[in-house]
Design an enzyme around this catalytic site. Structure first.
Site, PDB file in Angstrom:
ATOM      1  CB  THR A 140      -9.926 -15.386 -11.301  1.00 27.52           C
ATOM      2  OG1 THR A 140      -9.220 -14.160 -11.546  1.00 27.52           O
ATOM      3  CG2 THR A 140     -10.636 -15.245  -9.975  1.00 27.52           C
ATOM      4  CG  ASP A 142      -8.248 -10.914 -11.437  1.00 25.40           C
ATOM      5  OD1 ASP A 142      -7.033 -10.825 -11.692  1.00 25.40           O
ATOM      6  OD2 ASP A 142      -9.140 -10.720 -12.281  1.00 25.40           O
ATOM      7  NE  ARG A 186     -12.080  -8.925 -13.288  1.00 22.52           N
ATOM      8  CZ  ARG A 186     -13.133  -9.713 -13.347  1.00 22.52           C
ATOM      9  NH1 ARG A 186     -13.724  -9.898 -14.498  1.00 22.52           N
ATOM     10  NH2 ARG A 186     -13.594 -10.323 -12.303  1.00 22.52           N
ATOM     11  NE  ARG A 281      14.420   4.247 -16.448  1.00 26.50           N
ATOM     12  CZ  ARG A 281      15.302   3.492 -17.090  1.00 26.50           C
ATOM     13  NH1 ARG A 281      15.067   2.209 -17.306  1.00 26.50           N
ATOM     14  NH2 ARG A 281      16.436   3.997 -17.508  1.00 26.50           N
TER      15      ARG A 281
END
Ligand code: F6P
Length: 381
Positions: A140, A142, A186, A281
């Site tokens: 992953t 993550d 996540r 931004r």
């Protein structure tokens, strides 16, 4: 030594760079060392639900040639399918997990190598409990699977974030803007923390340290007061305020229409505009972090993990997940790996190092101030 002759491999969950390197390593090691055949399962566990043998593909050396450098997965992936609760048009979800054991018996498959994140490891653990011999391989971007120091895909994603920050700095400086860079991850802030450190960001927001917009403002204003009227704020998609919820984009349905994390940087931009005059931004990096060729580090890690998975299968050490520990290949139980996301320790060495280098986490609990205070009182640790 068990008499393994044929093994199967699937890539579950969202894709990430390095999946093909694992498949290649498994195929090569299985053939070179043991003379085993390898069957690929198409589209993650969905391959078990396809009619006849449509979910299967034989993988030989030629099939994996040239794939080391390719992103994605040649097997296809699916991150919305739970074999133990397969959605049906009419009626409640159905447990279809028995199909795996049946298929393996029919095809004489001795083991499954399940490459995936914590969700895949939980499912792998349940299959193992049903008597299907499984080895897990963690993947992953993550980097949040328990039991391993690293997952492959992460290094490539961090590289994308660092590159994006490099590019955004020059334009932020020209236009005197505060740029919010929203990254994936996540429930965890590993990508934000490493990407922010590698890119030299001023502020990093991550789920493990709830933020206070006024503290972001204080940081960027302090820089502006010193003539640097531009700043980069890395915002993890799971970033939240104390007791606040994470931000989801509504999908409005099931399957690929479920709610997805994303868009928090729009909210942070609004909050920040209330406190500063500088232009704010935001940019959402999204799936760019998951695509493309794996970094050399991810290619190596994925290859070593694929190789070790075959070693575990050969040794009959099923029910385990390959893990990187202190730079060596080890394994942990699938049960450990499936125990929810591995989070960034908010008081750990990495966060401390970042704070010591002047990076703010805009911590609502005053964590940054506590740290600054302790430095003033006791000197830097
Ligand atoms: O788990 C990997 C990941 O890229 C997360 O960082 C992100 O929240 C999620 O997958 C996105 O999933 P999908 O591709 O299904 O939108």
């Amino acid at each position: 030594m068990p008499r393994v002759k044929r093994i199967a491999i699937l890539t579950g969950g969202g894709d990430c760079p390095g999946l093909n390197a694992v498949i290649r390593a498994v195929v090569r090691t299985a053939q070179n060392v043991h003379g085993w055949e390898v069957l690929g399962i198409r589209d993650g566990v969905e391959g078990f639900l396809k009619p006849r043998d449509e979910g299967l593909i034989r993988l030989g050396r030629d099939d994996v040639a040239g794939t080391l450098v390719r992103g994605g997965t040649i097997l296809g992936a699916s991150n919305r399918c739970d074999l133990f609760a397969v959605p049906r048009k009419n009626g409640p979800p159905k447990d279809e997990s028995h199909r795996v054991g049946k298929l393996f018996k029919r095809k004489n498959v001795a083991a499954l190598i399940a490459v995936g994140g914590d969700g895949t490891m939980r499912m792998a653990n349940r299959l193992q409990a049903q008597g299907v011999p499984v080895i897990g391989v963690p993947k992953t971007i993550d980097n949040d699977v328990r039991g391993t120091d690293r997952t492959f895909g992460f290094d490539t994603a961090v590289g994308v974030v660092a590159d994006a920050i490099d590019r955004l700095y020059t334009t932020a400086e020209s236009h005197h803007r505060v740029m919010l860079v929203e990254v994936m991850g996540r429930d965890t802030g590993w990508i934000a923390l490493h990407g922010g450190l590698a890119g030299g960001a001023e502020v990093i927001l991550m789920p493990e340290i709830p933020y206070d917009p006024e503290r972001i403002a204080a940081k960027v204003q302090a820089r502006a007061a010193h003539g640097r009227r531009y700043s980069i704020v890395v915002v993890s998609e799971g970033a939240r305020r104390p007791k606040g919820a994470m931000v989801y984009r509504r999908g409005g349905g099931e399957g690929h229409l479920v709610d997805r994390l994303g868009g928090v940087s729009y909210r942070v931009a609004e909050e920040l505009r209330e406190h500063i005059d500088l232009e704010v931004r935001n940019i959402v990096l999204g799936h760019i972090q998951r695509g493309g060729s794996p970094s050399p580090l991810d290619r190596t890690l994925a290859s070593l993990m694929g190789h070790h998975a075959v070693e575990l299968a050969a040794a009959g050490r099923f029910g385990r997940m390959v893990a990187l520990k202190s730079s060596g290949m080890k394994s942990v139980t699938l049960r450990t790996a499936g125990r929810g996301p591995r989070k960034v320790p908010p008081r750990g060495a990495l966060v401390r190092a970042a704070r010591e280098m002047g990076i703010s986490f805009a911590a609502a609990d005053g964590g940054d101030d506590d740290y600054a205070q302790s430095r003033r009182t006791h000197g830097a640790p």
